[in-house]
Scaffold this motif. Structure first.
Motif, PDB file in Angstrom:
ATOM      1  N   MET A   1      56.800  20.287   0.978  1.00  0.00           N
ATOM      2  CA  MET A   1      56.265  21.476   0.342  1.00  0.00           C
ATOM      3  C   MET A   1      57.069  21.725  -0.922  1.00  0.00           C
ATOM      4  SD  MET A   1      56.325  25.384   1.812  1.00  0.00           S
ATOM      5  CE  MET A   1      57.877  25.099   2.582  1.00  0.00           C
ATOM      6  N   THR A   2      56.388  22.008  -2.005  1.00  0.00           N
ATOM      7  CA  THR A   2      57.090  22.356  -3.233  1.00  0.00           C
ATOM      8  C   THR A   2      57.135  23.872  -3.345  1.00  0.00           C
ATOM      9  OG1 THR A   2      55.099  22.404  -4.587  1.00  0.00           O
ATOM     10  CG2 THR A   2      56.190  20.281  -4.360  1.00  0.00           C
ATOM     11  N   SER A   3      58.093  24.355  -4.118  1.00  0.00           N
ATOM     12  CA  SER A   3      58.222  25.797  -4.254  1.00  0.00           C
ATOM     13  C   SER A   3      56.971  26.411  -4.886  1.00  0.00           C
ATOM     14  CB  SER A   3      59.461  26.136  -5.077  1.00  0.00           C
ATOM     15  OG  SER A   3      59.359  25.584  -6.375  1.00  0.00           O
ATOM     16  N   ALA A   4      56.244  25.635  -5.679  1.00  0.00           N
ATOM     17  CA  ALA A   4      55.044  26.154  -6.330  1.00  0.00           C
ATOM     18  C   ALA A   4      53.920  26.426  -5.336  1.00  0.00           C
ATOM     19  CB  ALA A   4      54.552  25.178  -7.390  1.00  0.00           C
ATOM     20  N   THR A   5      53.919  25.736  -4.185  1.00  0.00           N
ATOM     21  CA  THR A   5      52.827  25.916  -3.231  1.00  0.00           C
ATOM     22  C   THR A   5      53.218  26.768  -2.026  1.00  0.00           C
ATOM     23  OG1 THR A   5      53.323  23.834  -2.112  1.00  0.00           O
ATOM     24  CG2 THR A   5      51.686  23.771  -3.889  1.00  0.00           C
ATOM     25  N   ALA A   6      54.492  27.096  -1.862  1.00  0.00           N
ATOM     26  CA  ALA A   6      54.916  27.944  -0.749  1.00  0.00           C
ATOM     27  C   ALA A   6      54.505  29.386  -1.034  1.00  0.00           C
ATOM     28  CB  ALA A   6      56.422  27.858  -0.556  1.00  0.00           C
ATOM     29  N   MET A   7      53.866  30.031  -0.075  1.00  0.00           N
ATOM     30  CA  MET A   7      53.418  31.404  -0.268  1.00  0.00           C
ATOM     31  C   MET A   7      54.576  32.306  -0.660  1.00  0.00           C
ATOM     32  SD  MET A   7      51.879  34.246   2.333  1.00  0.00           S
ATOM     33  CE  MET A   7      53.374  34.229   3.252  1.00  0.00           C
ATOM     34  N   THR A   8      55.741  32.082  -0.072  1.00  0.00           N
ATOM     35  CA  THR A   8      56.872  32.973  -0.307  1.00  0.00           C
ATOM     36  C   THR A   8      57.344  32.967  -1.750  1.00  0.00           C
ATOM     37  OG1 THR A   8      58.359  31.231   0.453  1.00  0.00           O
ATOM     38  CG2 THR A   8      57.710  32.891   2.076  1.00  0.00           C
ATOM     39  N   THR A   9      57.127  31.881  -2.470  1.00  0.00           N
ATOM     40  CA  THR A   9      57.509  31.845  -3.879  1.00  0.00           C
ATOM     41  C   THR A   9      56.308  31.930  -4.817  1.00  0.00           C
ATOM     42  OG1 THR A   9      57.560  29.437  -3.826  1.00  0.00           O
ATOM     43  CG2 THR A   9      59.645  30.563  -3.479  1.00  0.00           C
ATOM     44  N   ALA A  10      55.133  31.588  -4.340  1.00  0.00           N
ATOM     45  CA  ALA A  10      53.940  31.590  -5.194  1.00  0.00           C
ATOM     46  C   ALA A  10      53.389  32.996  -5.413  1.00  0.00           C
ATOM     47  CB  ALA A  10      52.859  30.699  -4.603  1.00  0.00           C
ATOM     48  N   LEU A  11      53.635  33.896  -4.448  1.00  0.00           N
ATOM     49  CA  LEU A  11      53.095  35.246  -4.536  1.00  0.00           C
ATOM     50  C   LEU A  11      54.222  36.270  -4.640  1.00  0.00           C
ATOM     51  CD1 LEU A  11      50.342  35.092  -1.741  1.00  0.00           C
ATOM     52  CD2 LEU A  11      50.036  34.802  -4.212  1.00  0.00           C
ATOM     53  N   SER A  12      53.986  37.317  -5.413  1.00  0.00           N
ATOM     54  CA  SER A  12      54.959  38.403  -5.486  1.00  0.00           C
ATOM     55  C   SER A  12      55.047  39.088  -4.125  1.00  0.00           C
ATOM     56  CB  SER A  12      54.530  39.423  -6.546  1.00  0.00           C
ATOM     57  OG  SER A  12      53.372  40.121  -6.094  1.00  0.00           O
ATOM     58  N   THR A  13      56.098  39.846  -3.919  1.00  0.00           N
ATOM     59  CA  THR A  13      56.264  40.567  -2.649  1.00  0.00           C
ATOM     60  C   THR A  13      55.058  41.470  -2.394  1.00  0.00           C
ATOM     61  OG1 THR A  13      58.663  40.503  -2.889  1.00  0.00           O
ATOM     62  CG2 THR A  13      57.772  42.145  -1.378  1.00  0.00           C
ATOM     63  N   GLU A  14      54.584  42.147  -3.405  1.00  0.00           N
ATOM     64  CA  GLU A  14      53.423  43.044  -3.255  1.00  0.00           C
ATOM     65  C   GLU A  14      52.178  42.276  -2.804  1.00  0.00           C
ATOM     66  OE1 GLU A  14      50.407  45.655  -6.084  1.00  0.00           O
ATOM     67  OE2 GLU A  14      52.392  45.112  -6.863  1.00  0.00           O
ATOM     68  N   HIS A  15      51.904  41.152  -3.457  1.00  0.00           N
ATOM     69  CA  HIS A  15      50.722  40.366  -3.103  1.00  0.00           C
ATOM     70  C   HIS A  15      50.880  39.696  -1.742  1.00  0.00           C
ATOM     71  CE1 HIS A  15      49.813  40.186  -7.649  1.00  0.00           C
ATOM     72  NE2 HIS A  15      49.227  41.228  -7.085  1.00  0.00           N
ATOM     73  N   ARG A  16      52.071  39.227  -1.450  1.00  0.00           N
ATOM     74  CA  ARG A  16      52.339  38.622  -0.141  1.00  0.00           C
ATOM     75  C   ARG A  16      52.143  39.655   0.970  1.00  0.00           C
ATOM     76  NH1 ARG A  16      56.875  36.430  -1.566  1.00  0.00           N
ATOM     77  NH2 ARG A  16      58.221  38.070  -0.796  1.00  0.00           N
ATOM     78  N   ASP A  17      52.655  40.867   0.762  1.00  0.00           N
ATOM     79  CA  ASP A  17      52.494  41.933   1.763  1.00  0.00           C
ATOM     80  C   ASP A  17      51.019  42.290   1.948  1.00  0.00           C
ATOM     81  OD1 ASP A  17      55.227  41.984   2.098  1.00  0.00           O
ATOM     82  OD2 ASP A  17      55.529  43.834   0.940  1.00  0.00           O
ATOM     83  N   ARG A  18      50.274  42.336   0.852  1.00  0.00           N
ATOM     84  CA  ARG A  18      48.836  42.633   0.937  1.00  0.00           C
ATOM     85  C   ARG A  18      48.109  41.557   1.732  1.00  0.00           C
ATOM     86  NH1 ARG A  18      45.137  45.564  -3.187  1.00  0.00           N
ATOM     87  NH2 ARG A  18      47.113  46.641  -3.268  1.00  0.00           N
TER      88      ARG A  18
END
Length: 152
Positions: A1-18
């Motif tokens: 997995m690259t950091s570009a495709t991991a949800m934890t780094t690809a999305l901001s905290t706000e978008h990840r929480d949503r």
């Protein structure tokens, strides 16, 4: 997995929480087919534990495993693009725990919030690009006379 495709780094905290507000926990036994190539794509998953193999139907042969994906990775991108049909198949290679998302619900939130929708589209697009590259390399390894030649 690259950091570009991991949800934890690809999305901001706000978008990840949503997005995670739409998740439900699921589990699959080893050998469970999550989806089949050509069928309707109505959900997707983010792996919590375990490994899922993505495979491609090859006429007259066993499906070719394109990539094995694990913790934190997105399983399924076909839900995001019409006609919402799986482009690959997927099978749990070990017991898998995952967060499952209803595609229609996520697309509705994307439509309601363009900034969130754009973030999801960029993330999914990066995953598609990475999977396309992995598919190309794997198919060259399997079927080209000299393999991929070390392409990365």
């Amino acid at each position: 997995m690259t950091s570009a495709t991991a949800m934890t780094t690809a999305l901001s905290t706000e978008h990840r929480d949503r997005l995670m507000g739409l998740a439900r926990e699921v589990s699959f036994d080893a050998g469970t087919r999550l989806f089949e190539e050509g069928r309707h794509a109505d959900r997707f998953w983010i792996i919590r534990t375990g490994t899922v193999a993505l495979d491609l139907h090859v006429p007259g042969r066993r499906p070719a495993v394109i990539e094995s994906i694990g913790r934190g990775e997105l399983v399924g991108w076909s839900w995001h693009f019409p006609p919402f049909t799986w482009h690959l198949g997927a099978e749990a290679m070990s017991p898998v725990r995952a967060w499952e998302f209803d595609a229609e619900a996520v697309r509705a939130v994307c439509a309601e919030n363009p900034e969130f929708g754009r973030a999801i589209a960029v993330w999914v697009g990066r995953v598609v690009a990475q999977r396309l590259h992995a598919s190309r390399v794997r198919l060259l390894d399997l079927y080209a006379p000299y393999g991929s030649g070390g392409l990365t």
